[in-house]
Design an enzyme around this catalytic site. Structure first.
Site, short mmCIF file in Angstrom:
data_model
loop_
_atom_site.label_atom_id
_atom_site.label_comp_id
_atom_site.label_asym_id
_atom_site.label_seq_id
_atom_site.Cartn_x
_atom_site.Cartn_y
_atom_site.Cartn_z
N GLY A 79 1.20 -1.27 -0.11
CA GLY A 79 -0.23 -0.29 0.02
C GLY A 79 0.81 1.39 -0.29
NE ARG A 143 -2.79 -4.31 -0.80
CZ ARG A 143 -1.37 -4.13 0.65
NH1 ARG A 143 -0.81 -4.73 1.07
NH2 ARG A 143 -2.04 -2.97 0.88
CG ASP A 174 3.81 -10.28 5.48
OD1 ASP A 174 3.59 -10.87 5.48
OD2 ASP A 174 1.84 -9.80 5.33
CE LYS A 200 4.65 -0.28 2.60
NZ LYS A 200 3.44 -0.96 1.48
CB THR A 201 3.26 0.01 6.92
OG1 THR A 201 2.16 0.12 6.86
CG2 THR A 201 3.49 -0.23 7.66
CG ASP A 203 -1.88 -0.61 8.62
OD1 ASP A 203 -2.27 0.69 7.22
OD2 ASP A 203 -1.93 -1.63 7.91
P1 FBP Z 1 0.55 -1.50 3.76
O1 FBP Z 1 1.04 -2.32 4.35
O2 FBP Z 1 0.90 -2.97 2.27
O3 FBP Z 1 2.07 -0.39 3.88
O4 FBP Z 1 -0.73 -1.26 3.38
C1 FBP Z 1 -1.35 -0.91 4.29
C2 FBP Z 1 -3.34 -0.60 4.44
O5 FBP Z 1 -3.33 0.35 3.58
C3 FBP Z 1 -3.81 -0.98 4.86
O6 FBP Z 1 -4.22 0.28 5.57
C4 FBP Z 1 -5.30 -1.19 4.64
O7 FBP Z 1 -6.46 -2.43 4.93
C5 FBP Z 1 -5.00 -1.80 3.24
O8 FBP Z 1 -3.51 -1.82 2.87
C6 FBP Z 1 -5.56 -1.54 1.96
O9 FBP Z 1 -5.10 -2.55 0.57
P2 FBP Z 1 -5.49 -2.02 -0.29
O10 FBP Z 1 -4.71 -0.35 -0.99
O11 FBP Z 1 -5.02 -2.96 -1.85
O12 FBP Z 1 -6.18 -1.64 -0.88
#
Ligand code: FBP
Length: 551
Positions: A79, A143, A174, A200-201, A203
């Site tokens: 993400g 992803r 991951d 990165k994230t 979250d």
């Molecule tokens: P990452 O852990 O890859 O940084 O992504 C986190 C996130 O933003 C979460 O908060 C959310 O649940 C998910 O990605 C949403 O995924 P997508 O962008 O595939 O809809």
């Protein structure tokens, strides 16, 4: 492309580097390390990269050396998170500072570009357009899970073609786990390609003593807090709605907690607390109904409730249901294929064990269907697609009707629902994220030049001014433990959930009763890019509290 006035001025911002990285560096090598748990298993899985020392950079006062040129490839994985473009510009400036002949290549649309040989060279002119901007559109992200030797070998071909000596993977837990697996694979094969990870994230759950925060968390939380603040003003002006606001964060509740600290809503659910107290959906609904009936006694039929995106998987009974659903959806895929929605729900219901079947049946149809949607590439439920905020508010509404009939509640309950996630992932990075990301990237270039592989770029001491930040690297294996994934035990980086004994949570918990029964909203306002440092450079409240600072 025409730029907005803010974009034009912001592109000239020069991110601040830690003192140690402001010239030639030398490496200070620490003691050997161990993984956080399951040492023997992790060691046997990573015989070539386990136990490496933590390293730190210091200014090298010796005359400047001329380094050999080296080419680097980068992958943006998962993400989006604000600041990714500054990681890229930091790597670019870092390798160019060592030798102008070095080149940077970006693999397009995440790990898939690496496997399928889709890439572009990132030149000074191209990167200039992206400095200090949000988003991952410089090369795109994806992803695809990088986990099989045939993918590693396919990628190796393009690395050899382009004479790339190091790959930087910018991703979450991951993706960084996969970076460690790749580093081990290449080292074991005797291939001279280094692999470095960058945390990165949005979250905020990739953190530990060495990685104080993942990049993007600061900016994303400030964007959400601005709009929550605006909603709270609206709410307190019209005094007629309860706003249920779901906030991103696949698993941990760090984002919801940070936004609660910044905005002081009437209620914020913390998933980790729900799990620790083994709360049911009913318990959550009852707690909310208590607040709403109490506020109604003062004539206040309005309020704000923050709901973390990952909540559903932290309610023990729902977690058990989701785990069984994961298996049923795979094992019974043939039986379910082509079925209409209602028939599909009926069939799934018949495959579940009695307790889970009863819970599944009690859920509104739309939520039951959302729980059955396709899993992501890591086998996870896509929590961003489950409307938990609406599930909870509907259940609260039904309970309040009952309470009204029993004479326990006199009030009006009208709701609005919001989901903030994608709005914050590509915002222009705050000064904190702009500086942090640039330093992480520049530092990654120094790690590569030091011949290291299987390391994560680490920049810490982040509550001090950026000049005093400490730059170095930590072996990725050090953050790992064994966890069950898709039915098998796998080495993975341990996720950092909200610590219920930590200062951020305790601070919020100490205000909770007062916030429920009063209206003490805070309005943080928009991110400030220009102005006094105490406003523009201020890190998140979570980071300040975790480092024993006051907020
Ligand atoms: P990452 O852990 O890859 O940084 O992504 C986190 C996130 O933003 C979460 O908060 C959310 O649940 C998910 O990605 C949403 O995924 P997508 O962008 O595939 O809809």
């Amino acid at each position: 492309m025409k730029k907005s006035p803010l974009q034009r001025i912001r592109s000239e911002y020069q991110p601040k580097l830690p003192k140690a990285l402001q010239g030639p560096v030398k490496l200070k090598v620490g003691d050997p390390t161990q993984s956080v748990a399951d040492q023997e298993e992790i060691k046997s899985l990573f015989p070539n990269t386990y136990g490496m020392p933590v390293v730190e950079f210091e200014r090298d006062e010796a005359p400047e050396r001329v380094e050999e040129p080296f080419n680097v490839g980068i992958i943006l994985s998962g993400g989006q998170a604000p600041g990714g473009h500054n990681v890229v510009s930091g790597i670019f400036d870092g390798i160019k500072s060592l030798n102008k002949e070095s080149r940077l290549y970006g693999f397009l649309m995440g790990p898939a570009g690496f496997i399928n040989h889709q890439y572009m060279e990132l030149t000074a002119g191209y990167i200039k357009e992206y400095r200090n901007t949000g988003g991952f559109d410089i090369i795109g992200s994806g992803r695809t899970k990088l986990e099989h030797p045939d993918q590693f070998d396919a990628g190796l071909k393009v690395l050899e073609e382009l004479d790339i000596k190091a790959l930087v993977i910018i991703g979450g837990d991951d993706s960084n786990t996969n970076a460690a697996v790749l580093a081990e694979y290449y080292k074991n094969k005797g291939v001279d390609v280094k692999v470095i990870g960058v945390p990165k994230t949005i979250d905020g759950d990739l953190k530990n003593k060495w990685i104080e925060t993942s990049f993007g968390f600061d900016t994303a939380c400030k964007v959400y807090s601005e709009v929550i603040g605006n909603i709270q003003r609206d709410c307190n002006s019209a005094k007629k709605y309860y706003h249920f606001i779901k906030l991103m964060g696949r698993s941990a509740s760090h984002i919801a907690l940070e936004c609660a600290l910044q905005t002081q809503p009437n209620y914020c659910i913390i998933s980790e607390e729900v799990q620790a107290k083994r709360m049911t959906l009913d318990n959550i609904v009852n707690a909310l109904c208590y607040m709403i009936t109490e506020r109604a006694k003062n004539g206040w039929n309005f309020g704000t409730v923050l709901v973390p995106e990952g909540l559903i998987e932290f309610i023990p009974s729902m977690k058990a249901l989701i785990q069984e659903l994961n298996d049923v959806l795979v094992d019974k895929a043939g039986d379910l294929e082509g079925k209409e929605e209602l028939d599909k729900l009926e069939a799934i219901h018949s495959f579940l064990t009695p307790t889970n079947a009863a819970l599944f049946k009690s859920l509104p149809k739309d939520i039951a269907l959302q729980l059955c949607l396709d899993r992501d590439s890591h086998g996870n439920v896509q929590v961003s697609l489950i409307e938990t905020e609406s599930l909870i508010s509907r259940m609260v509404g039904e309970r309040l009707e009952q309470l009204a009939l029993e004479g326990e509640y006199v009030g009006k309950f009208a709701t609005q629902h919001h989901f903030f996630g994608y709005e914050g992932r590509c915002a222009d990075p705050t000064n904190f994220d702009a500086d942090y990301c640039y330093a992480l990237g520049y530092n990654a270039a120094m790690l590569i030049n030091s011949g290291l592989t299987g390391y994560m770029s680490s920049v810490r001491n982040l509550t001090a001014p950026s000049e005093e930040w400490i730059a170095g690297g930590i072996p990725i294996t050090m953050m790992m433990n064994m966890e069950r994934r898709n039915g098998k035990m796998k080495p993975v980086i341990q996720k950092a959930l909200v610590n219920l004994n930590g200062r951020p949570y305790l601070k919020f918990a100490s205000m909770r009763d007062t916030l429920m029964l009063n209206t003490l909203y805070q309005y943080p306002g928009p991110i400030q890019y220009f102005g006094p440092s105490e406003i523009c450079d201020r890190p998140s409240m979570t980071l300040l509290l975790e480092h024993d600072k006051e907020i």
